[in-house]
Design a protein around this motif. Structure first.
Motif, PDB file in Angstrom:
ATOM      1  N   LEU A  96       0.815  -1.213   0.000  1.00 54.15           N
ATOM      2  CA  LEU A  96       0.000   0.000   0.000  1.00 54.15           C
ATOM      3  C   LEU A  96       0.850   1.265   0.000  1.00 54.15           C
ATOM      4  CD1 LEU A  96      -3.010   0.933   0.199  1.00 54.15           C
ATOM      5  CD2 LEU A  96      -2.706   0.979   2.665  1.00 54.15           C
ATOM      6  N   ARG A  97       2.092   1.166   0.505  1.00 52.56           N
ATOM      7  CA  ARG A  97       2.829   2.395   0.770  1.00 52.56           C
ATOM      8  C   ARG A  97       3.982   2.711  -0.173  1.00 52.56           C
ATOM      9  NH1 ARG A  97       7.585  -0.226   1.211  1.00 52.56           N
ATOM     10  NH2 ARG A  97       8.059  -1.277   3.185  1.00 52.56           N
ATOM     11  N   THR A  98       4.566   1.729  -0.874  1.00 52.94           N
ATOM     12  CA  THR A  98       5.812   1.987  -1.595  1.00 52.94           C
ATOM     13  C   THR A  98       5.645   2.976  -2.742  1.00 52.94           C
ATOM     14  OG1 THR A  98       6.660  -0.190  -1.015  1.00 52.94           O
ATOM     15  CG2 THR A  98       7.711   0.936  -2.855  1.00 52.94           C
ATOM     16  N   ARG A 126      -9.169   0.595  -2.247  1.00 54.63           N
ATOM     17  CA  ARG A 126      -8.939  -0.730  -1.671  1.00 54.63           C
ATOM     18  C   ARG A 126      -9.767  -1.011  -0.419  1.00 54.63           C
ATOM     19  NH1 ARG A 126      -2.406  -1.815  -2.253  1.00 54.63           N
ATOM     20  NH2 ARG A 126      -2.153  -0.943  -4.355  1.00 54.63           N
ATOM     21  N   VAL A 127     -10.025   0.012   0.385  1.00 57.53           N
ATOM     22  CA  VAL A 127     -10.722  -0.211   1.659  1.00 57.53           C
ATOM     23  C   VAL A 127     -12.208   0.095   1.524  1.00 57.53           C
ATOM     24  CG1 VAL A 127     -10.844   0.436   4.097  1.00 57.53           C
ATOM     25  CG2 VAL A 127      -8.610   0.211   2.976  1.00 57.53           C
ATOM     26  N   THR A 128     -12.566   1.331   1.198  1.00 53.81           N
ATOM     27  CA  THR A 128     -13.973   1.683   0.979  1.00 53.81           C
ATOM     28  C   THR A 128     -14.067   3.038   0.301  1.00 53.81           C
ATOM     29  OG1 THR A 128     -16.133   2.104   2.013  1.00 53.81           O
ATOM     30  CG2 THR A 128     -14.191   2.696   3.292  1.00 53.81           C
ATOM     31  N   PRO A 129     -14.988   3.196  -0.672  1.00 56.91           N
ATOM     32  CA  PRO A 129     -15.202   4.487  -1.316  1.00 56.91           C
ATOM     33  C   PRO A 129     -16.328   5.293  -0.666  1.00 56.91           C
ATOM     34  CG  PRO A 129     -16.353   2.799  -2.549  1.00 56.91           C
ATOM     35  CD  PRO A 129     -15.705   2.106  -1.366  1.00 56.91           C
ATOM     36  N   ASP A 339       3.474  -2.452   3.775  1.00 57.57           N
ATOM     37  CA  ASP A 339       3.915  -3.146   2.581  1.00 57.57           C
ATOM     38  C   ASP A 339       3.154  -4.462   2.455  1.00 57.57           C
ATOM     39  OD1 ASP A 339       5.106  -4.425   4.741  1.00 57.57           O
ATOM     40  OD2 ASP A 339       6.900  -4.964   3.622  1.00 57.57           O
ATOM     41  N   ARG A 340       3.521  -5.286   1.477  1.00 59.43           N
ATOM     42  CA  ARG A 340       2.833  -6.553   1.264  1.00 59.43           C
ATOM     43  C   ARG A 340       3.121  -7.524   2.399  1.00 59.43           C
ATOM     44  NH1 ARG A 340       4.906 -11.305  -0.575  1.00 59.43           N
ATOM     45  NH2 ARG A 340       3.369 -12.809  -1.348  1.00 59.43           N
ATOM     46  N   PHE A 341       2.055  -8.100   2.976  1.00 58.69           N
ATOM     47  CA  PHE A 341       2.214  -9.144   3.984  1.00 58.69           C
ATOM     48  C   PHE A 341       1.990 -10.499   3.320  1.00 58.69           C
ATOM     49  CE2 PHE A 341       2.771  -5.983   6.959  1.00 58.69           C
ATOM     50  CZ  PHE A 341       2.853  -6.455   8.256  1.00 58.69           C
ATOM     51  N   THR A 342       2.838 -11.463   3.671  1.00 57.49           N
ATOM     52  CA  THR A 342       2.736 -12.792   3.084  1.00 57.49           C
ATOM     53  C   THR A 342       1.586 -13.572   3.721  1.00 57.49           C
ATOM     54  OG1 THR A 342       4.224 -13.834   4.694  1.00 57.49           O
ATOM     55  CG2 THR A 342       5.238 -12.802   2.755  1.00 57.49           C
TER      56      THR A 342
END
Length: 408
Positions: A96-98, A126-129, A339-342
């Motif tokens: 989400l942040r890079t 990604r979360v809500t509009p 960042d991406r979590f596995t």
């Protein structure tokens, strides 16, 4: 002057406080809320107060309720895994942040607004509009940020937005929920504060009455809610009968600060750690069973990422969790980032939040658990093998990992 809390007899309902800590916190809370939902507690929560990573999950849950047409509670889902967890793991499984960091790296130090607005768009996608005015009436969602001008806890809610020094506006219904999430989660120094242009005349009942009030209000800026209160207690402790805290804040690490910059950062870390410790001690004092009843302000329970099931198990309890050694050496050290979590990180954090919350509630607040609730079972039993967890999460403490970057 700070208003005193209401008398004990006037307290009503249960508040749930979700701490900050990036996606690590969001996933830990996701597991805890699964157990609260199974136990019939989440459906009876009156207020959900959140900061940072907790606000990301709260915004996602609020968006789901709006989408499902649940505007007046209770927050009841048919199947937690398919209705809630799977979708949120999709969010946490993407960086989400890079890109926002790289896109604004040349000017963010002088103009932080564009990077934060970039994050607002990402949260909308990604979360809500949905908008703040669409938030459910029950439970009440309160997203907390830090007012950097007045040094107070700024709250975004369906009814109002503001803080006790700046004042409150009721004209925030058309603000996106994503804006509240972004303000609550713009952790420094990676993200600068969010500029907020609000006329002082539109903010009512503000405690600050200086001659420069209008000028200050026109130049408001909001930072991560954890700067002021990383446990999101401020909106909860004054009015509720029960206060439940899910805490996934970063642990304070002992280290040597060598150069000037690291010393400067260390000063800040020590100050924030002591402020958090004082707030935590006050919470435990308020809910202590050793306090005589007239002095006990409210009832409550606390579970944190550094806790283990073994600490709260009662005799004969068959619930098992991760060992204290694994918690201390691996889980408690997972980075607080966006960042991406596995899949391993997501499943282990969900398991841990679920199991620790279950143990604490059974031990401390069994009266809240609905009769006939199913026994606690880890949502991802295949990730209870500690050797496998250590192997797959050996890089989870690192801010940057080639394995995560390559999707392995």
């Amino acid at each position: 002057m700070i208003a005193l809390p209401p008398e004990q007899g006037r307290r009503e309902g249960t508040a749930l406080c979700l701490s900050g800590g990036g996606f690590r916190a969001s996933l830990f809370h996701l597991g805890a809320l699964r157990r609260l939902h199974e136990a019939g507690i989440l459906q009876r929560v009156r207020t959900i107060s959140s900061v940072s990573g907790g606000s990301i999950l709260a915004g996602y849950l609020a968006g789901l309720m709006i989408k499902m047409g649940i505007t007046q509670g209770p927050m009841r889902f048919y199947d937690w895994e398919t209705d809630v967890a799977q979708g949120f793991r999709t969010i946490a499984g993407r960086d989400l942040r890079t890109w926002p960091v790289l896109a604004h790296i040349l000017w963010n130090w002088a103009f932080p607004g564009p990077r934060v607005r970039h994050m607002v768009r990402r949260y909308e996608n990604r979360v809500t509009p949905r908008l703040i005015g669409e938030l459910p009436a029950s439970p009440e969602f309160i997203f907390c940020a830090t007012d950097m001008v007045f040094g107070a806890n700024w709250e975004f809610s369906r009814v109002r937005c503001g803080d006790w020094l700046t004042g409150y506006t009721h004209e925030c219904g058309d603000w996106p929920i994503a804006m509240a999430v972004a303000a609550s989660a713009c952790f420094p120094p990676l993200f600068g504060p969010m500029p907020l242009k609000v006329s002082g005349a539109g903010l009512n009942h503000g405690g600050y009455r200086g001659a420069d009030r209008d000028q200050l209000c026109r130049n408001l800026s909001l930072s991560d809610g954890g700067v002021y209160d990383n446990m999101a207690l401020e909106p909860a402790w004054k009015e509720h009968e029960y206060v439940l805290v899910s805490d996934c804040g970063a642990p304070f690490q002992s280290q040597i600060a060598g150069d000037y910059l690291s010393r400067l950062m260390r000063y800040t870390s020590v100050i924030m750690n002591q402020a958090a410790a004082m707030r935590k001690r006050a919470f435990f004092s308020d809910i202590s069973e050793k306090q005589p009843q007239p002095c006990r302000r409210y009832k409550g329970a606390y579970w944190g990422i550094a806790g283990s099931v073994q600490r709260y198990k009662s005799p004969g309890d068959t619930l098992t969790g991760y060992s204290p050694e694994l918690v201390d050496e691996v889980i408690d050290r997972v980075r607080t980032d966006l960042d991406r979590f596995t899949m391993a990180e997501m499943c282990v954090l969900e398991n841990h939040g679920y199991l620790v919350a279950s143990a604490v509630l059974s031990c401390r607040r069994p009266e809240l658990i609905a009769p006939g609730s199913p026994p606690a079972q880890p949502p991802h039993p295949e990730w209870m093998d500690e050797a496998r967890v250590r192997r797959e999460m050996r890089d989870s403490h690192k801010r940057f990992s080639l394995r995560r970057l390559l999707g392995r």
